[in-house]
Write an enzyme that holds these catalytic residues in place. Sequence first.
Site, PDB file in Angstrom:
ATOM      1  N   ARG A 284      22.202  48.036  64.755  1.00  0.00           N
ATOM      2  CA  ARG A 284      21.417  49.098  65.376  1.00  0.00           C
ATOM      3  C   ARG A 284      19.949  48.787  65.149  1.00  0.00           C
ATOM      4  O   ARG A 284      19.427  48.993  64.063  1.00  0.00           O
ATOM      5  CB  ARG A 284      21.819  50.448  64.779  1.00  0.00           C
ATOM      6  CG  ARG A 284      20.867  51.577  65.118  1.00  0.00           C
ATOM      7  CD  ARG A 284      21.415  52.938  64.693  1.00  0.00           C
ATOM      8  NE  ARG A 284      21.835  53.011  63.317  1.00  0.00           N
ATOM      9  CZ  ARG A 284      21.032  53.207  62.275  1.00  0.00           C
ATOM     10  NH1 ARG A 284      19.723  53.289  62.451  1.00  0.00           N
ATOM     11  NH2 ARG A 284      21.507  53.301  61.058  1.00  0.00           N
ATOM     12  N   HIS A 288      18.684  55.745  63.469  1.00  0.00           N
ATOM     13  CA  HIS A 288      19.958  56.400  63.769  1.00  0.00           C
ATOM     14  C   HIS A 288      19.806  57.342  64.966  1.00  0.00           C
ATOM     15  O   HIS A 288      20.595  57.316  65.902  1.00  0.00           O
ATOM     16  CB  HIS A 288      20.439  57.168  62.539  1.00  0.00           C
ATOM     17  CG  HIS A 288      21.704  57.933  62.751  1.00  0.00           C
ATOM     18  ND1 HIS A 288      22.926  57.315  62.915  1.00  0.00           N
ATOM     19  CD2 HIS A 288      21.934  59.270  62.839  1.00  0.00           C
ATOM     20  CE1 HIS A 288      23.853  58.238  63.096  1.00  0.00           C
ATOM     21  NE2 HIS A 288      23.291  59.426  63.051  1.00  0.00           N
ATOM     22  N   TYR A 297      15.505  53.091  54.294  1.00  0.00           N
ATOM     23  CA  TYR A 297      16.715  52.495  53.733  1.00  0.00           C
ATOM     24  C   TYR A 297      16.974  51.051  54.166  1.00  0.00           C
ATOM     25  O   TYR A 297      17.984  50.468  53.778  1.00  0.00           O
ATOM     26  CB  TYR A 297      17.946  53.356  54.066  1.00  0.00           C
ATOM     27  CG  TYR A 297      18.151  53.646  55.541  1.00  0.00           C
ATOM     28  CD1 TYR A 297      18.804  52.742  56.379  1.00  0.00           C
ATOM     29  CD2 TYR A 297      17.700  54.833  56.101  1.00  0.00           C
ATOM     30  CE1 TYR A 297      18.999  53.003  57.710  1.00  0.00           C
ATOM     31  CE2 TYR A 297      17.884  55.112  57.439  1.00  0.00           C
ATOM     32  CZ  TYR A 297      18.543  54.201  58.243  1.00  0.00           C
ATOM     33  OH  TYR A 297      18.733  54.481  59.587  1.00  0.00           O
TER      34      TYR A 297
END
Length: 387
Positions: A284, A288, A297
């Site tokens: 990805r 998100h 992160y």
Amino acid sequence: MSTDAHADRISDVSKKFGITPEDYMLPARHMINLLNPDGTLRPEDQQGTEPGHEYPLPSPARLLEAYSALVTGRRVNDQNSALVRQGRMAVYPSSHGQEACQVAASLCLGEGDWLFPTYRDTVAVLAKGVAPMEVMTSFRGEWHCGYDPKAYNCAPMSTPLTTQLLHAVGVAHAAKLRGEDTVVVAMCGDGATSEGDFHEALNFAAVFNLPVIFFVQNNKYAISVPLSQQSAAPSLAHKAVGYGMAGERVDGNDLMALMAIMTRAVRMAREGNGPLLIEAHTYRMQAHTNADDDKRYREDSEVQEWIAKDPVTRMKAYLDDAGLLSDETVAKITADAEAVAKTLRDGMNQEANTDPRELFEHVYSTKSPQLSEQQAMLVDELDREEA
């Protein structure tokens, strides 16, 4: 199905490929990969194939069809991200970088087959033939799922993790009981494999030998949780063995490999060889959703590493080198993608004309007494306000 019957089925399938049942069910030792990141075709001995795992190259016509859908998918992802920033869409989970997985999942299905997508599988739903505005309606909170699932053999894009896998298995079971020639592709992410519904769906599908392909897009993160904190298995594809089905790993940014492996999986499922689990390794590229800060992160260097494996540039390089992309073909593919983007811009820039009375439609095939009572209360309240 008895234990002996299940073992006999696995044995019969493995004999078709001239391998042992153990080798049939275990993923190939190397991930299936036909194209290098630069778009060059890998030598046959480096493609991850082994005896019994043969993936013939898709035809040029199929590859061009898939590439066109891939370009459209990338354009849609970029357009939708812009619409979110403009306030025309509440939220959008971009699949930028994962488009090849989604194109292959849809294009390898037959006309009567079903697709069960997740909330991130916009490109797959588009490739299934759903109109662009119908696909995106739910993301601005307008009307149910936005399209008629029965009209397209495409279930609503599921936001709760993994619930759609159970529904997919139910459709496959019903089709088998009716004697219908139906294959179901059930899509999910790596995070979904940690859910209980994942276990129940795979176990039921294997026990009843159902024509379901569980297609896991392993993009390395369940929102902010890395795969290493979700599973200690050698790969997610290895989970298939515990349920009595075959598993396979494929490069999820290699459109050619995806088309090859999904075409084979659909054929095997249609021939009655039972369910399969396919793990596609992808990434990805973006957050998100627009509400997420992925820099908290993961490192930018990791993202840059995957940009070099981009499925769009990889496939374009191969088609260019093969002489399959003329100037006219490129112009048409680009124009078709831009037409879809324009449809979304024009549609999202119009104010939604919503009617609260429709909230109670299409919840159940037959309304329950309680639902009818709630609808009557709302209609009465709205009528009094309008009087």
